[in-house]
Design an enzyme around this catalytic site. Sequence first.
Site, short mmCIF file in Angstrom:
data_model
loop_
_atom_site.label_atom_id
_atom_site.label_comp_id
_atom_site.label_asym_id
_atom_site.label_seq_id
_atom_site.Cartn_x
_atom_site.Cartn_y
_atom_site.Cartn_z
N ASN A 78 0.85 -1.19 0.00
CA ASN A 78 0.00 0.00 0.00
C ASN A 78 0.89 1.25 0.00
O ASN A 78 1.54 1.57 1.00
CB ASN A 78 -0.89 -0.05 1.25
CG ASN A 78 -1.88 1.09 1.30
OD1 ASN A 78 -1.54 2.23 0.98
ND2 ASN A 78 -3.10 0.80 1.71
N GLU A 93 -2.29 -13.58 4.02
CA GLU A 93 -3.36 -12.87 4.73
C GLU A 93 -4.38 -13.89 5.20
O GLU A 93 -4.81 -14.73 4.42
CB GLU A 93 -4.09 -11.91 3.78
CG GLU A 93 -3.23 -10.82 3.18
CD GLU A 93 -3.41 -9.49 3.89
OE1 GLU A 93 -4.17 -9.41 4.85
OE2 GLU A 93 -2.74 -8.53 3.46
N ASP A 128 -0.99 -3.42 10.07
CA ASP A 128 -2.33 -3.81 9.68
C ASP A 128 -3.33 -2.85 10.31
O ASP A 128 -3.23 -2.56 11.50
CB ASP A 128 -2.61 -5.23 10.16
CG ASP A 128 -3.14 -6.03 9.00
OD1 ASP A 128 -2.34 -6.42 8.15
OD2 ASP A 128 -4.38 -6.19 8.92
N PHE A 184 -6.31 8.19 1.97
CA PHE A 184 -6.82 7.04 1.20
C PHE A 184 -7.94 6.35 1.99
O PHE A 184 -8.29 6.78 3.09
CB PHE A 184 -5.67 6.05 0.92
CG PHE A 184 -5.13 5.35 2.14
CD1 PHE A 184 -4.30 6.03 3.03
CD2 PHE A 184 -5.45 4.03 2.42
CE1 PHE A 184 -3.79 5.40 4.16
CE2 PHE A 184 -4.94 3.38 3.54
CZ PHE A 184 -4.12 4.07 4.41
N ASP A 238 -10.58 7.64 4.79
CA ASP A 238 -10.24 9.00 5.26
C ASP A 238 -11.31 10.05 4.93
O ASP A 238 -11.59 10.91 5.78
CB ASP A 238 -8.89 9.46 4.67
CG ASP A 238 -7.70 8.82 5.38
OD1 ASP A 238 -7.89 8.24 6.46
OD2 ASP A 238 -6.59 8.89 4.83
N LYS A 252 -2.48 14.52 9.79
CA LYS A 252 -3.09 13.21 10.05
C LYS A 252 -2.15 12.37 10.93
O LYS A 252 -2.57 11.79 11.93
CB LYS A 252 -3.39 12.49 8.73
CG LYS A 252 -3.99 11.09 8.94
CD LYS A 252 -4.23 10.33 7.65
CE LYS A 252 -4.57 8.87 7.95
NZ LYS A 252 -4.64 8.01 6.77
N HIS A 281 -4.19 6.72 14.21
CA HIS A 281 -3.92 5.37 14.72
C HIS A 281 -2.49 4.94 14.34
O HIS A 281 -1.74 4.44 15.17
CB HIS A 281 -4.96 4.41 14.12
CG HIS A 281 -5.14 4.53 12.62
ND1 HIS A 281 -5.30 5.74 11.99
CD2 HIS A 281 -5.14 3.60 11.63
CE1 HIS A 281 -5.41 5.55 10.69
NE2 HIS A 281 -5.32 4.26 10.44
N ARG A 282 -2.10 5.21 13.09
CA ARG A 282 -0.77 4.81 12.60
C ARG A 282 0.32 5.62 13.31
O ARG A 282 1.34 5.07 13.71
CB ARG A 282 -0.73 5.02 11.08
CG ARG A 282 0.48 4.44 10.39
CD ARG A 282 0.25 4.32 8.89
NE ARG A 282 -0.79 3.35 8.59
CZ ARG A 282 -1.98 3.65 8.07
NH1 ARG A 282 -2.28 4.89 7.74
NH2 ARG A 282 -2.88 2.70 7.88
P1 ITT Z 1 -0.89 -3.95 3.15
O1 ITT Z 1 -0.22 -4.29 1.85
O2 ITT Z 1 0.05 -3.17 4.05
O3 ITT Z 1 -1.54 -5.11 3.87
P2 ITT Z 1 -3.66 -2.97 2.81
O4 ITT Z 1 -4.13 -1.99 1.78
O5 ITT Z 1 -4.13 -4.39 2.70
O6 ITT Z 1 -2.06 -2.89 2.80
P3 ITT Z 1 -4.69 -2.84 5.58
O7 ITT Z 1 -5.04 -4.28 5.53
O8 ITT Z 1 -3.82 -2.37 6.70
O9 ITT Z 1 -4.02 -2.34 4.21
O10 ITT Z 1 -5.98 -1.94 5.65
C1 ITT Z 1 -7.23 -2.39 5.21
C2 ITT Z 1 -8.03 -1.27 4.59
O11 ITT Z 1 -8.41 -0.35 5.62
C3 ITT Z 1 -7.27 -0.44 3.57
O12 ITT Z 1 -7.32 -1.00 2.30
C4 ITT Z 1 -8.02 0.90 3.64
O13 ITT Z 1 -9.18 0.86 2.84
C5 ITT Z 1 -8.43 0.96 5.11
N1 ITT Z 1 -7.46 1.80 5.86
C6 ITT Z 1 -6.36 1.39 6.54
N2 ITT Z 1 -5.71 2.43 7.08
C7 ITT Z 1 -6.39 3.52 6.73
C8 ITT Z 1 -6.23 4.90 6.95
O14 ITT Z 1 -5.19 5.39 7.62
N3 ITT Z 1 -7.13 5.73 6.43
C9 ITT Z 1 -8.18 5.29 5.73
N4 ITT Z 1 -8.42 4.00 5.45
C10 ITT Z 1 -7.53 3.12 5.95
#
Ligand code: ITT
Length: 195
Positions: free
Chosen positions: A14, A43, A72, A150, A153, A174, A179-180
């Site tokens: 991501n 996963e 995650d 993304f 958000d 942000k 959370h991050r």
């Molecule tokens: P990885 O390759 O790191 O696993 P991912 O896109 O699968 O990336 P996650 O499983 O951590 O990411 O997150 C799941 C979803 O949650 C992600 O696709 C977003 O739609 C949403 N999400 C995660 N963090 C977010 C954030 O900071 N702001 C908005 N949406 C978020």
Amino acid sequence: MEKEENILYFVTRNTYKFHEISILFEVANINYTLKQSKVMPTEIQANNIKDVALFKLNSIKGQIHTSYFIEDAGFFVDTPLNGFPGVYSSYVMKTIGNEGILNLIDNFNEAQAHFTSVIALYFKPLDKNYYFEGNVYGKISKTIRGSSGFGFDPIFLPDAHPNKTFAELTTKEKNRISHRGIAWNKFIKFLRENK
Ligand code: ITT
């Protein structure tokens, strides 16, 4: 030349997450080089973010020869959706998206939501796994607003900025409350204490 033991891999596909973490990394001022790794963790579907993160971390053991971490995250609409989409966030974003979530909510004044982030680290010097968690709480916007960030958000109004969605904040703003960002600060504290 950079020493291999000072390289820290962030395993993610991501690019938004990598961007946010890169900006946090720049100001952390620690003696590591951050690199993105696109190795493919396995996963699984589990009931909580921490179990998903643990499995993911262990699934790539042996494929990277320095310390590495994954992150995650999930979006939880606590009221009225009892935490949905949570561990299904990625799938729900791809299928019904933000519009679909807004259609499930009647009373925006009472809606409550949060994001959770778990950073899971394999720390090579101690040959052990560590976890750092962050949560941010807020409400849901009636409309989709903003163009930075993304995922969810554009519909999340954090309590620290109740009139702006996460997508209306800069990445730095942000990061300061997200959370991050919260999980990241715990992670950096650990790295500083275990130099
Ligand atoms: P990885 O390759 O790191 O696993 P991912 O896109 O699968 O990336 P996650 O499983 O951590 O990411 O997150 C799941 C979803 O949650 C992600 O696709 C977003 O739609 C949403 N999400 C995660 N963090 C977010 C954030 O900071 N702001 C908005 N949406 C978020």
